[in-house]
Structure formats: structure tokens, C-alpha cells
Design a protein around this motif. Structure first.
Motif, PDB file in Angstrom:
ATOM      1  N   GLY A 330       0.810  -1.208   0.000  1.00  0.00           N
ATOM      2  CA  GLY A 330       0.000   0.000   0.000  1.00  0.00           C
ATOM      3  C   GLY A 330       0.845   1.259   0.000  1.00  0.00           C
ATOM      4  O   GLY A 330       0.590   2.199  -0.763  1.00  0.00           O
ATOM      5  N   VAL A 331       1.871   1.294   0.857  1.00  0.00           N
ATOM      6  CA  VAL A 331       2.736   2.475   0.920  1.00  0.00           C
ATOM      7  C   VAL A 331       3.482   2.667  -0.395  1.00  0.00           C
ATOM      8  O   VAL A 331       3.536   3.777  -0.944  1.00  0.00           O
ATOM      9  N   THR A 332       4.062   1.595  -0.922  1.00  0.00           N
ATOM     10  CA  THR A 332       4.832   1.741  -2.160  1.00  0.00           C
ATOM     11  C   THR A 332       3.940   2.114  -3.339  1.00  0.00           C
ATOM     12  O   THR A 332       4.373   2.843  -4.239  1.00  0.00           O
ATOM     13  N   MET A 333       2.688   1.679  -3.337  1.00  0.00           N
ATOM     14  CA  MET A 333       1.780   2.080  -4.409  1.00  0.00           C
ATOM     15  C   MET A 333       1.471   3.567  -4.341  1.00  0.00           C
ATOM     16  O   MET A 333       1.417   4.253  -5.367  1.00  0.00           O
ATOM     17  N   VAL A 345       3.237  10.800   2.889  1.00  0.00           N
ATOM     18  CA  VAL A 345       2.823   9.582   3.585  1.00  0.00           C
ATOM     19  C   VAL A 345       3.119   9.700   5.076  1.00  0.00           C
ATOM     20  O   VAL A 345       2.285   9.372   5.927  1.00  0.00           O
ATOM     21  N   ILE A 346       4.308  10.193   5.404  1.00  0.00           N
ATOM     22  CA  ILE A 346       4.693  10.348   6.806  1.00  0.00           C
ATOM     23  C   ILE A 346       3.759  11.324   7.514  1.00  0.00           C
ATOM     24  O   ILE A 346       3.315  11.084   8.640  1.00  0.00           O
ATOM     25  N   GLU A 347       3.432  12.417   6.844  1.00  0.00           N
ATOM     26  CA  GLU A 347       2.546  13.416   7.439  1.00  0.00           C
ATOM     27  C   GLU A 347       1.149  12.848   7.676  1.00  0.00           C
ATOM     28  O   GLU A 347       0.530  13.089   8.719  1.00  0.00           O
ATOM     29  N   LEU A 348       0.650  12.073   6.726  1.00  0.00           N
ATOM     30  CA  LEU A 348      -0.682  11.491   6.867  1.00  0.00           C
ATOM     31  C   LEU A 348      -0.751  10.516   8.041  1.00  0.00           C
ATOM     32  O   LEU A 348      -1.759  10.447   8.749  1.00  0.00           O
ATOM     33  N   MET A 349       0.325   9.767   8.252  1.00  0.00           N
ATOM     34  CA  MET A 349       0.311   8.722   9.283  1.00  0.00           C
ATOM     35  C   MET A 349       0.719   9.231  10.653  1.00  0.00           C
ATOM     36  O   MET A 349       0.528   8.542  11.654  1.00  0.00           O
ATOM     37  N   ARG A 350       1.328  10.390  10.725  1.00  0.00           N
ATOM     38  CA  ARG A 350       1.650  11.046  11.998  1.00  0.00           C
ATOM     39  C   ARG A 350       2.478  10.156  12.924  1.00  0.00           C
ATOM     40  O   ARG A 350       2.263  10.092  14.126  1.00  0.00           O
ATOM     41  N   LEU A 351       3.422   9.440  12.316  1.00  0.00           N
ATOM     42  CA  LEU A 351       4.374   8.622  13.060  1.00  0.00           C
ATOM     43  C   LEU A 351       5.762   8.866  12.499  1.00  0.00           C
ATOM     44  O   LEU A 351       5.918   9.420  11.408  1.00  0.00           O
ATOM     45  N   ARG A 352       6.778   8.438  13.234  1.00  0.00           N
ATOM     46  CA  ARG A 352       8.136   8.522  12.725  1.00  0.00           C
ATOM     47  C   ARG A 352       8.343   7.487  11.621  1.00  0.00           C
ATOM     48  O   ARG A 352       7.685   6.448  11.581  1.00  0.00           O
ATOM     49  N   GLU A 353       9.296   7.787  10.750  1.00  0.00           N
ATOM     50  CA  GLU A 353       9.544   6.922   9.606  1.00  0.00           C
ATOM     51  C   GLU A 353       9.775   5.474  10.012  1.00  0.00           C
ATOM     52  O   GLU A 353       9.214   4.555   9.410  1.00  0.00           O
ATOM     53  N   ARG A 354      10.590   5.266  11.055  1.00  0.00           N
ATOM     54  CA  ARG A 354      10.929   3.890  11.427  1.00  0.00           C
ATOM     55  C   ARG A 354       9.719   3.139  11.954  1.00  0.00           C
ATOM     56  O   ARG A 354       9.593   1.929  11.719  1.00  0.00           O
ATOM     57  N   ASP A 355       8.818   3.818  12.653  1.00  0.00           N
ATOM     58  CA  ASP A 355       7.604   3.148  13.132  1.00  0.00           C
ATOM     59  C   ASP A 355       6.728   2.715  11.959  1.00  0.00           C
ATOM     60  O   ASP A 355       6.184   1.606  11.952  1.00  0.00           O
ATOM     61  N   ILE A 356       6.594   3.585  10.968  1.00  0.00           N
ATOM     62  CA  ILE A 356       5.794   3.242   9.787  1.00  0.00           C
ATOM     63  C   ILE A 356       6.439   2.079   9.045  1.00  0.00           C
ATOM     64  O   ILE A 356       5.761   1.129   8.628  1.00  0.00           O
ATOM     65  N   GLU A 357       7.755   2.141   8.884  1.00  0.00           N
ATOM     66  CA  GLU A 357       8.462   1.071   8.172  1.00  0.00           C
ATOM     67  C   GLU A 357       8.289  -0.266   8.878  1.00  0.00           C
ATOM     68  O   GLU A 357       8.070  -1.300   8.235  1.00  0.00           O
ATOM     69  N   GLU A 358       8.373  -0.263  10.202  1.00  0.00           N
ATOM     70  CA  GLU A 358       8.230  -1.516  10.941  1.00  0.00           C
ATOM     71  C   GLU A 358       6.810  -2.052  10.836  1.00  0.00           C
ATOM     72  O   GLU A 358       6.598  -3.232  10.524  1.00  0.00           O
ATOM     73  N   LEU A 359       5.824  -1.205  11.074  1.00  0.00           N
ATOM     74  CA  LEU A 359       4.435  -1.651  11.036  1.00  0.00           C
ATOM     75  C   LEU A 359       4.031  -2.133   9.647  1.00  0.00           C
ATOM     76  O   LEU A 359       3.221  -3.051   9.513  1.00  0.00           O
ATOM     77  N   CYS A 360       4.606  -1.521   8.619  1.00  0.00           N
ATOM     78  CA  CYS A 360       4.236  -1.865   7.243  1.00  0.00           C
ATOM     79  C   CYS A 360       5.164  -2.903   6.620  1.00  0.00           C
ATOM     80  O   CYS A 360       4.926  -3.331   5.481  1.00  0.00           O
ATOM     81  N   GLY A 361       6.208  -3.300   7.331  1.00  0.00           N
ATOM     82  CA  GLY A 361       7.127  -4.281   6.770  1.00  0.00           C
ATOM     83  C   GLY A 361       7.974  -3.735   5.643  1.00  0.00           C
ATOM     84  O   GLY A 361       8.389  -4.477   4.744  1.00  0.00           O
ATOM     85  N   LEU A 362       8.252  -2.436   5.683  1.00  0.00           N
ATOM     86  CA  LEU A 362       9.089  -1.809   4.665  1.00  0.00           C
ATOM     87  C   LEU A 362      10.562  -1.948   5.031  1.00  0.00           C
ATOM     88  O   LEU A 362      10.916  -2.070   6.204  1.00  0.00           O
ATOM     89  N   GLN A 363      11.405  -1.899   4.027  1.00  0.00           N
ATOM     90  CA  GLN A 363      12.839  -1.938   4.279  1.00  0.00           C
ATOM     91  C   GLN A 363      13.245  -0.723   5.102  1.00  0.00           C
ATOM     92  O   GLN A 363      12.779   0.395   4.862  1.00  0.00           O
TER      93      GLN A 363
END
Length: 399
Positions: A330-333, A345-363
Motif C-alpha cells: 500500500g505504501v509503495t503504491m 505519507v509520513i505526514e498522513l500517518m503522523r508517526l516517525r519513519e521507522r515506526d511506519i516502516e516496521e508496522l508496514c514491513g518496509l525496508q
């Protein structure tokens, strides 16, 4: 009238603090304020909120954007949170993982505002108490679910993919403990089931059993009352039922029994790579199906202990881990096909980059890199997101 910072939400401060595993006292020390101040800021009924400088200090201490402490209240589903190891986990650990699941659900909600996720296809048994479930009904429910999902009666190759295709959102995050393996919850806001798995013991067979266990809760126990979970005896039985469902779902009685040509550790080990379940789980399943006697099962467990397999079995380090796909896709799309900058994307989710990456399984580092990935196929200019043209839904491509 609340004084301090407009838009501040006490519940968002509690959520961020719990996600970081901090007490009010610990957070107060980090920001140089009293624990009474933190308590007042987290009190929905209190009229005092942190001043802008205190809000900045709180956000820095919790490593969240200031926007993460403002805005809408976190959605609290009336459905219970089920913990894979609730009896052994401390209250702080449970609160931490529950908070991370609420973050997971919010991230999913942001993505669903712009993308079509797989439709939810998880049946309900229509029971309101675990006492209404017999072991036979649980075995039947596992078989019915396999039939509904069209996975046949043999081993399931990629369990997490099967769950996601059925509309279940799965994330794998660090729990910083071996006392809590995962949790699950039905979110009443989007009427979607969620599973959060711990990444701390990266063993495929354990992860798959944990995921199937949480699936059992989602199917069997959606409408169980919290009072049942608070009773040690009821909780133990609810966990047993979820484990029975997991075993029946991963190892269907007829097919699995036909392949157990000799109920020995050697034969179970020979089946491990094919069925992708542990030898210990196969021993327990064989006992449930009366393929072995209680006395023989006891001897097998003694041999397992003597071999040191309770801490780790052969092939544990050979079978590749399964990875969730929906949130990362979803994020990469949005970034690569939807015209969203990573900062958007970061602004919409209101979290730090690493938290979003972990929750979404991103590199790790995907969102913090300065450039977006350039694909071989570019979107037409008129299809790209702009600030003066309303954005359109970008659906997932059909698998």
C-alpha cells in the motif's frame, strides 16, 4: 475550557507513551516535569493540556511528531484484544503491544482512504461465549475455513499471504520480549481483523503457529466478553481452543494422519519441511487425534527434552520466514504509482519513519531516503496526485 495547546488529545499522549513502554514517572523524568503534570495531561476530564514547549518536549521524548499528539481520538474497538501469551506477559508489555496495534490500525486506515484493500472474508460462528464451542465444532470450523478459502486439505505454503488475501491485516514488530508472541483484534471502525506478531524469535514454524492461533481467536472468539478473559480458568480454556483451531487448520485430521506413517521423532522431523510446523506441534496434534497414547506422547516429550529441541529444533534456521505484504504494498503504491511524496505519507500517518516502516514491513530507511523509487512505467501526468485536483483511489492490482 482546556488551556494549553489547541487540538491536544490526552488519549494520543497515553497511546504514544504506552507504545514506547514508558510509565508516567519515566516520561516525566525525560521531559523534566512532575509525574502529576503528565497524569493531568493524560486525563481526559482535566482542563489542562501541555503548553507548546512542553508538547515539543513530550514529542521528542516519545519520538513521535507533534502532530501525533494532536487530532482525532484513537479508535477503541469494543472487541477484546487477544494475546498469544497473556498469562506470562506483564501489563506494561500488553499495553505496549496494544498501543502498537492501534497504530497499525490507524496506518491501515490511512491507506484504506486511498486504496482498495482485499475484502474481508472471515466467517463468524455466531457464538457469544467460548462455552458454546465443542472441540468437534472447532475442528469443523477449521475445515470449513480451509474450504471457504480454497486452500485444500494439504500443507499451506505461505500462511500470511492466505490471511492477507482474506482481508486480515498482519504486521510483524519487535516486542522486546519472549513472553508475548502476538495479539489479534477485530477493529469495529473498518470491520476488519488485525494480527500483530512478535519478531523477536524469527522461527518460521513458531510464527506460523502464532498466526494460526490468532486466526483461531478471530474466528472463534470475536464476541467473547472481557469478563471471560479476566478469569484465569476461562482464559486458559480460550487459549486451548485457539491452539486446537490452529493445529486443526495447519494439520487437517485426515490428511495429516495419513502421512504419519510412524509416530516417531524421526518421522515427524521428516514431515516438518513439508507441513512447516514444529515437531512438538505435530506430537500434540498426533495425541489429539489419538494417533499416539498419552504414555507414548510422554516418552516423545522426554526425548525432545533430551535432544534439546524445546529450545530449538532441527530446520528452525533453514525454513524462510514469511512476510506480510498488504501494508508495504500500500505504501509503495502511493509513492510509486499514486503521486504521493514520501513526506506526504509520513505526514498522513503522523508517526516517525521507522515506526511506519516496521508496522508496514518496509525496508529500513525506505521512507527516510530523499528520492522516490523510479519505476519502469510512469503514470500519465493527468493521473498523478496534485494539490489542486482531488485525489482518486488507487486500487490494488488484482492478484
Amino acid at each position: 475550557m482546556r488551556t494549553g495547546t489547541p487540538g491536544f488529545r490526552p488519549s494520543r499522549l497515553r497511546l504514544a507513551r504506552e507504545a514506547r513502554g514508558l510509565t508516567q514517572v519515566a516520561l516525566a523524568e525525560l521531559v523534566g516535569r512532575s509525574s502529576q503534570s503528565v497524569s493531568r495531561w493524560e486525563n481526559d476530564d482535566h482542563e489542562q493540556s501541555p503548553e507548546p514547549d512542553a508538547l515539543q518536549a513530550l514529542a521528542a521524548a516519545l519520538n513521535v511528531p507533534v502532530s501525533g499528539l494532536l487530532g482525532m481520538e484513537p479508535h477503541q474497538s469494543p472487541h477484546p484484544f487477544f494475546f498469544r501469551s497473556m498469562s506470562a506477559a506483564t501489563k506494561t508489555l500488553r499495553s505496549r503491544m496494544s498501543a502498537k496495534m492501534l497504530w497499525q490500525q490507524e496506518v491501515s486506515g490511512v491507506l484504506q482512504d486511498h486504496l482498495d484493500f482485499p475484502a474481508v472474508n472471515v466467517p463468524q460462528l455466531g457464538v457469544t461465549s467460548h462455552r458454546q464451542l465443542s472441540d468437534q465444532r472447532i475442528e469443523e470450523a477449521a475445515g470449513e475455513l480451509r474450504a471457504l478459502w480454497g486452500v485444500g486439505s494439504g500443507p499451506i505454503g505461505d500462511l500470511l499471504l492466505v490471511l492477507e488475501n482474506a482481508g486480515i491485516i498482519v504486521s510483524v514488530v519487535a516486542a522486546a520480549t519472549d513472553k508475548l508472541d502476538g495479539l489479534s483484534n477485530w477493529n469495529s471502525k473498518d470491520n476488519r481483523p488485525y494480527i500483530l506478531l512478535a519478531a523477536d524469535i524469527p522461527v518460521t514454524v513458531r510464527q506460523r503457529l502464532d498466526a494460526a492461533h490468532e486466526l483461531g481467536h478471530l474466528v472463534l472468539h470475536r464476541h467473547v466478553k472481557m469478563t471471560e478473559l479476566n478469569s484465569p480458568a476461562d482464559f486458559k480454556e480460550i487459549e486451548r481452543q485457539a491452539f486446537l483451531f490452529a493445529s486443526a487448520f495447519l494439520m487437517p485430521a485426515e490428511t495429516f494422519s495419513s502421512e504419519v506413517w510412524s509416530p516417531s521423532l524421526a518421522s515427524f522431523l521428516s514431515l516438518k519441511e513439508r507441513w512447516r510446523v514444529s515437531v512438538g506441534a505435530m506430537v500434540m496434534r498426533a495425541r489429539t487425534l489419538d494417533l499416539i497414547s498419552p504414555e507414548y506422547a510422554s516418552r516423545l516429550w522426554k526425548h525432545i527434552s533430551a535432544k534439546g529441541w524445546r529450545k530449538g529444533e532441527p530446520l528452525d534456521d533453514k525454513l524462510p520466514l514469511e512476510r506480510p505484504r498488504v501494508l508495504s504494498r500500500g505504501v509503495t503504491m502511493l509513492v510509486e504509482d499514486g503521486g504521493f511524496a514520501k513526506a506526504d505519507v509520513i505526514e498522513l500517518m503522523r508517526l516517525r519513519e521507522r515506526d511506519i516502516e516496521e508496522l508496514c514491513g518496509l525496508q529500513k530507511g525506505y521512507l527516510s531516503s530523499t528520492s522516490n523509487v523510479v519505476g519502469l512505467v510512469a503514470m500519465k501526468p493527468e493521473a498523478r496526485r496534485t494539490h489542486d485536483v482531488p485525489s482518486t483511489v488507487v486500487p490494488f492490482r488484482r492478484r
